[in-house]
Scaffold this active site. Structure first.
Site, PDB file in Angstrom:
ATOM      1  N   ARG A 164      -9.645   7.243 -42.132  1.00  0.00           N
ATOM      2  CA  ARG A 164      -8.881   6.407 -41.223  1.00  0.00           C
ATOM      3  C   ARG A 164      -9.677   6.280 -39.921  1.00  0.00           C
ATOM      4  O   ARG A 164     -10.160   7.277 -39.374  1.00  0.00           O
ATOM      5  CB  ARG A 164      -7.508   7.010 -40.948  1.00  0.00           C
ATOM      6  CG  ARG A 164      -6.619   7.125 -42.177  1.00  0.00           C
ATOM      7  CD  ARG A 164      -6.102   5.765 -42.625  1.00  0.00           C
ATOM      8  NE  ARG A 164      -5.286   5.868 -43.822  1.00  0.00           N
ATOM      9  CZ  ARG A 164      -3.972   6.034 -43.815  1.00  0.00           C
ATOM     10  NH1 ARG A 164      -3.317   6.135 -42.667  1.00  0.00           N
ATOM     11  NH2 ARG A 164      -3.297   6.097 -44.952  1.00  0.00           N
ATOM     12  N   HIS A 208     -10.526   2.854 -43.565  1.00  0.00           N
ATOM     13  CA  HIS A 208      -9.211   2.223 -43.452  1.00  0.00           C
ATOM     14  C   HIS A 208      -8.689   2.275 -42.023  1.00  0.00           C
ATOM     15  O   HIS A 208      -8.770   3.304 -41.347  1.00  0.00           O
ATOM     16  CB  HIS A 208      -8.216   2.935 -44.380  1.00  0.00           C
ATOM     17  CG  HIS A 208      -7.006   2.141 -44.715  1.00  0.00           C
ATOM     18  ND1 HIS A 208      -6.057   1.804 -43.790  1.00  0.00           N
ATOM     19  CD2 HIS A 208      -6.593   1.602 -45.905  1.00  0.00           C
ATOM     20  CE1 HIS A 208      -5.099   1.102 -44.381  1.00  0.00           C
ATOM     21  NE2 HIS A 208      -5.408   0.952 -45.661  1.00  0.00           N
ATOM     22  N   GLY A 219      -5.305   7.496 -53.352  1.00  0.00           N
ATOM     23  CA  GLY A 219      -5.147   7.452 -54.807  1.00  0.00           C
ATOM     24  C   GLY A 219      -5.589   6.134 -55.386  1.00  0.00           C
ATOM     25  O   GLY A 219      -5.402   5.864 -56.578  1.00  0.00           O
ATOM     26  N   SER A 256      -1.244  -0.597 -54.024  1.00  0.00           N
ATOM     27  CA  SER A 256      -1.576  -0.429 -52.605  1.00  0.00           C
ATOM     28  C   SER A 256      -2.526  -1.529 -52.155  1.00  0.00           C
ATOM     29  O   SER A 256      -3.114  -2.249 -52.971  1.00  0.00           O
ATOM     30  CB  SER A 256      -2.232   0.929 -52.362  1.00  0.00           C
ATOM     31  OG  SER A 256      -3.546   0.941 -52.904  1.00  0.00           O
ATOM     32  N   CYS A 257      -2.708  -1.642 -50.851  1.00  0.00           N
ATOM     33  CA  CYS A 257      -3.640  -2.635 -50.316  1.00  0.00           C
ATOM     34  C   CYS A 257      -5.053  -2.375 -50.814  1.00  0.00           C
ATOM     35  O   CYS A 257      -5.785  -3.312 -51.166  1.00  0.00           O
ATOM     36  CB  CYS A 257      -3.584  -2.641 -48.789  1.00  0.00           C
ATOM     37  SG  CYS A 257      -3.922  -1.046 -48.013  1.00  0.00           S
TER      38      CYS A 257
END
Length: 477
Positions: A369, A315, A347, A287-288
């Site tokens: 987020r 994020h 994760g 993932s990023c």
């Protein structure tokens, strides 16, 4: 300096940057040589971008690099038979001028420093790439692949695969490639070939294929063979689902741009790409967030040892959230993304262990987020095995960003004014914000920015190259 002298100085820099551009272009297109200045690529750079790249050297060595000091190195490079490599003329120039006062020995110096790349064998055949899905990551990967267009390019974007195919779809896809609200306009020309169902971008012919399942496509019909399929959809994450791609004639390997399930290798380029073997036909680029934090965690663990830690990710909102309140299967994600901070799970902390096994079981993680469209931050809180201080830790991470094998993954800033939008377009996996570092005794907290779209896409390209055996020599070492 008088006002006229300031203008004259600017004019000289501008003209020298203009003179660099054709040399830089020919080096890449004819010899496969990518020129950089302290990691900042100059491929397709404007005159202003070239000037800015020189000014940024001050961050690394304390003083700026003048164009009149670097230009002779570009000239010397253009005379050498170097092939298929990345050359950092910024580092070469700074190292040279520390011990020299004139240009007389530049050519011999360059020949010595770049000896490993002179007459470097160019016997690796170009490889076909298919983008399965054309969302945020897919379009940025397309930009990165297209900017490398040239005879020496080894990663050739041949097709994109989409669901749908309604009237007007092709033009809309092309329009999304041309214009991006976050990353700005495409650097070049994008045309649509309606008759052949294709997009032509900077001379790259991209076949557009419509399919509802990975195993529905026969790539050989489009003269595509032995292709690497990069799955950007996130729909299939296990071996059974991703393996459907391999049932399509013309596809030979699959790369997932998301964390994988099961025994599929999760690769963070710069950390564990050495785990990829020629036999690996399905690989994940993780993932990023995993890409952003793993290089930094590796650097810290190598020097100090990490007993345990927690990663909190701030994020940017993503496409799977709702613009306004609406139903969503996941907790909280149904609430309006532009209006709320939303606590969710990640994760990434556990996924670090797949790339860095020595940290297995040592990290926890969570995510929030936030109402920004791009650029995120990881706050890494650690208990170390050895004592340190803010200055010592920052100096070590600065040196790591400049001189270590992780220099292409980790960037470092000491700016007191930097904010998230300043990092849009960063090609690094993560950027250490040294002004926010907290360290005392065996406790340390690091703040790491990352462009969760573009920086991650650059990491994906690195994994693509490794999977296809297209690794590039970087000089100076």
């Amino acid at each position: 300096m008088s006002a006229d002298k300031h203008l004259q100085s600017w004019q000289e820099r501008f003209e020298m940057a203009e003179a660099m551009q054709p040399l830089l272009g020919k080096l890449y297109r004819n010899q496969g040589v990518e020129v950089m200045i302290y990691g900042k690529p100059l491929l397709n750079a404007s005159t202003i971008e070239i000037i800015k790249a020189h000014r940024l050297v001050r961050r690394h060595v304390g003083e700026k690099l003048r164009l009149r000091e670097s230009f002779p190195f570009v000239q010397a490079l253009s005379k050498l038979a170097v092939k298929q490599c990345r050359v950092d003329i910024g580092k070469l120039a700074v190292n040279y001028w520390r011990d020299h006062t004139d240009v007389s020995e530049i050519e011999s110096y360059m020949a010595k420093e770049l000896a490993d790349a002179i007459d470097h064998a160019d016997d690796v055949a170009p490889r076909d790439v298919v983008l399965y899905g054309f969302g945020r990551i897919g379009r940025l990967l397309a930009r990165l692949l297209i900017e490398r267009t040239g005879r020496s390019n080894k990663l050739r974007l041949r097709a994109i695969v989409l669901r749908g195919g309604k009237k007007g779809d092709l033009e809309k896809r092309a329009s999304l490639l041309r214009r991006d609200s976050v990353h700005g306009p495409f650097n070049g020309s994008v045309e649509v070939d309606e008759e052949n169902n294709a997009i032509i971008a900077n001379g790259t012919y991209i076949q557009v294929i419509y399919a509802n399942s990975p195993d529905e496509v026969d790539y050989t019909k489009y003269d595509i063979s032995d292709a690497l399929v990069v799955d950007n959809t996130g729909i299939w994450k296990d071996e059974a689902g991703l393996g459907l791609h391999l049932k399509s004639p013309g596809a030979s390997k699959v790369l997932l741009t998301a964390p994988a399930k099961g025994a599929i290798k999760n690769i963070v380029y710069g950390v564990n790409e050495g785990d990829i073997t020629p036999e690996d036909i399905i690989v994940s680029a993780a993932s990023c967030t995993t890409n952003a934090i793993t290089p930094v965690l590796k650097a810290v663990n190598d020097k100090y040892g990490i007993e345990n830690g927690h990663v909190e990710t701030i994020h940017s909102y993503t496409n799977d959230q709702n613009l306004i309140d609406n139903y969503h299967t996941a907790d909280r994600r149904g609430r309006s993304a532009p209006l709320n901070m939303v606590i969710t799970e990640t994760g990434a902390a556990k996924a670090v262990a797949k790339a860095l096994p020595e940290l297995a079981g040592k990290l926890t993680g969570n995510a929030i987020r936030v109402p920004t469209p791009n650029v995120s931050m990881a706050i890494i809180s650690m208990n170390l095995n050895a004592e340190t201080s803010k200055d010592e830790l920052n100096e070590y991470l600065k040196d790591t960003a400049l001189q270590s094998p992780l220099q292409n993954q980790i960037d470092y800033t000491d700016s007191t004014e930097i904010v998230s939008s300043d990092l849009v377009g960063s090609r690094y996996a993560g950027v250490v914000d040294s002004q926010a570092t907290i360290a005392e005794g065996k406790r340390a907290i690091l703040y790491v920015w990352y462009d969760n779209e573009f920086g991650y896409s650059c990491q994906v390209v690195g994994v693509m190259q490794t999977m296809l055996g297209l690794t590039t020599l970087s000089l100076p070492a």
